[in-house]
Write a protein that holds these residues in place. Structure first.
Motif, PDB file in Angstrom:
ATOM      1  N   UNK A  10     -22.354 -30.094   5.578  1.00 50.31           N
ATOM      2  CA  UNK A  10     -23.102 -30.268   6.926  1.00 50.31           C
ATOM      3  C   UNK A  10     -23.393 -31.837   7.196  1.00 50.31           C
ATOM      4  N   UNK A  11     -23.893 -32.742   6.647  1.00 50.45           N
ATOM      5  CA  UNK A  11     -24.383 -34.287   6.552  1.00 50.45           C
ATOM      6  C   UNK A  11     -23.666 -33.994   7.546  1.00 50.45           C
ATOM      7  N   UNK A  12     -22.196 -34.215   8.427  1.00 55.48           N
ATOM      8  CA  UNK A  12     -21.086 -34.367   9.060  1.00 55.48           C
ATOM      9  C   UNK A  12     -21.938 -33.750  10.895  1.00 55.48           C
ATOM     10  N   UNK A  13     -22.304 -32.644  10.020  1.00 59.98           N
ATOM     11  CA  UNK A  13     -22.470 -31.697  11.273  1.00 59.98           C
ATOM     12  C   UNK A  13     -23.931 -31.939  11.741  1.00 59.98           C
ATOM     13  N   UNK A  25     -25.347 -35.602  11.959  1.00 52.43           N
ATOM     14  CA  UNK A  25     -24.901 -36.257  12.985  1.00 52.43           C
ATOM     15  C   UNK A  25     -24.102 -35.999  14.030  1.00 52.43           C
ATOM     16  N   UNK A  26     -22.639 -35.127  13.911  1.00 55.19           N
ATOM     17  CA  UNK A  26     -22.462 -34.521  14.947  1.00 55.19           C
ATOM     18  C   UNK A  26     -23.183 -34.175  16.406  1.00 55.19           C
ATOM     19  N   UNK A  27     -24.133 -33.310  15.939  1.00 56.07           N
ATOM     20  CA  UNK A  27     -25.041 -32.256  16.363  1.00 56.07           C
ATOM     21  C   UNK A  27     -26.035 -32.964  16.808  1.00 56.07           C
ATOM     22  N   UNK A  28     -27.387 -33.889  17.197  1.00 58.98           N
ATOM     23  CA  UNK A  28     -27.938 -34.529  16.769  1.00 58.98           C
ATOM     24  C   UNK A  28     -29.245 -33.728  17.585  1.00 58.98           C
ATOM     25  N   UNK A  29     -29.122 -33.341  18.452  1.00 57.68           N
ATOM     26  CA  UNK A  29     -30.049 -32.265  19.404  1.00 57.68           C
ATOM     27  C   UNK A  29     -30.824 -30.956  18.834  1.00 57.68           C
ATOM     28  N   UNK A  30     -29.661 -30.959  17.142  1.00 59.05           N
ATOM     29  CA  UNK A  30     -31.028 -29.641  16.673  1.00 59.05           C
ATOM     30  C   UNK A  30     -31.127 -30.140  15.227  1.00 59.05           C
TER      31      UNK A  30
END
Length: 262
Positions: free
Chosen positions: A60-63, A65-70
């Motif tokens: 979840x942390x990686x997600x 980081x990968x999708x800052x628009x959310x």
């Protein structure tokens, strides 16, 4: 005292010296240590289950980081969660401790608590390191003022079933004690005077929020029958014991900062 000084110096140095990706990585490690403690406190049956819990937080942390628009959505979820937690803590009864629904809630809430906290720290640092320093100092000093005001004037318990040491007078002491700090912070940060009233309100809201985060961890520890979340920090307990106040304050503060900037 030695641990506290080392922690304070390390946090300040990290915020001021580390590039944002490195700070994100360091605080991710802190968050994963907190996740391990969380898994232990909710009494997952064995080491494999605890490792899987920590890996789920890591994903979840990686997600995030990968999708800052959310990020705004993540902070909104955190705000709604902490609003619901106020109701939960106000209605808490000791007889709930060994119910399965509370065990399930505490287990799932680890994701809602730890991930938005990490993201708030990372985003605040990326936007303006001074804001992150201000928040950390605000939360830390509110705890100090609450402690001394509670010891000197405390008579009315705030949440006797969860944390007998906390008093209403201590909370008022934290609010009054941090008010000058907020005023100084607004001046040092050079905020637009048009935003002073809003920022002051947002900052002072973070004071009781930090208490809510502390009380929620107290509920977690009470169910586990533990005094501290861990032993990794000599004289201070575990990682969760050090970041519990920040878990509620940071994402709500970040959501408020987003609201300020539209």
């Amino acid at each position: 005292m030695i641990t506290a000084i080392a922690l304070g110096a390390g946090i300040l140095a990290g915020i001021l010296l580390l590039p944002n990706p490195w700070l994100a990585l360091v605080f991710a490690m802190v968050s994963l240590l907190a996740a391990w403690e969380w898994a232990r406190l909710i009494a997952l049956p064995n080491t494999l289950w605890r490792v899987m819990y920590v890996l789920a937080v890591a994903v979840l942390l990686a997600a995030a980081w990968a999708y800052p628009e959310h990020a705004r959505t993540v902070f909104l979820v955190a705000v709604l969660w902490w609003a619901a937690s106020v109701i939960l803590l106000a209605a808490y009864e000791p007889g709930w401790l060994h119910t399965r629904w509370l065990w399930g809630l505490l287990g799932l809430s680890g994701f809602v608590v730890l991930v938005p906290t990490w993201l708030a720290v990372v985003v605040l640092h990326a936007q303006r390191p001074g804001l992150l320093i201000f928040l950390v100092v605000l939360v830390s000093m509110s705890d100090v003022f609450a402690y001394f005001a509670g010891r000197r004037y405390g008579k009315n318990k705030l949440a006797p079933s969860l944390s007998p040491g906390k008093t209403r007078e201590g909370l008022w002491g934290a609010l009054l004690g941090t008010l000058p700090l907020v005023l100084i912070g607004m001046y040092v940060l050079g905020l637009d005077k048009a935003a002073w009233v809003y920022f002051m309100g947002l900052s002072l809201v973070c004071v009781p929020l930090s208490v809510i985060g502390d009380l929620y961890e107290s509920l977690l520890k009470r169910r586990a029958g533990a005094k501290d979340s861990g032993t990794i920090l000599p004289g201070h307990g575990g990682v969760l014991d050090r970041i519990d106040s920040l878990t509620a304050a940071a994402p709500c503060f970040m959501f408020g900062v987003y609201w300020l900037h539209g």
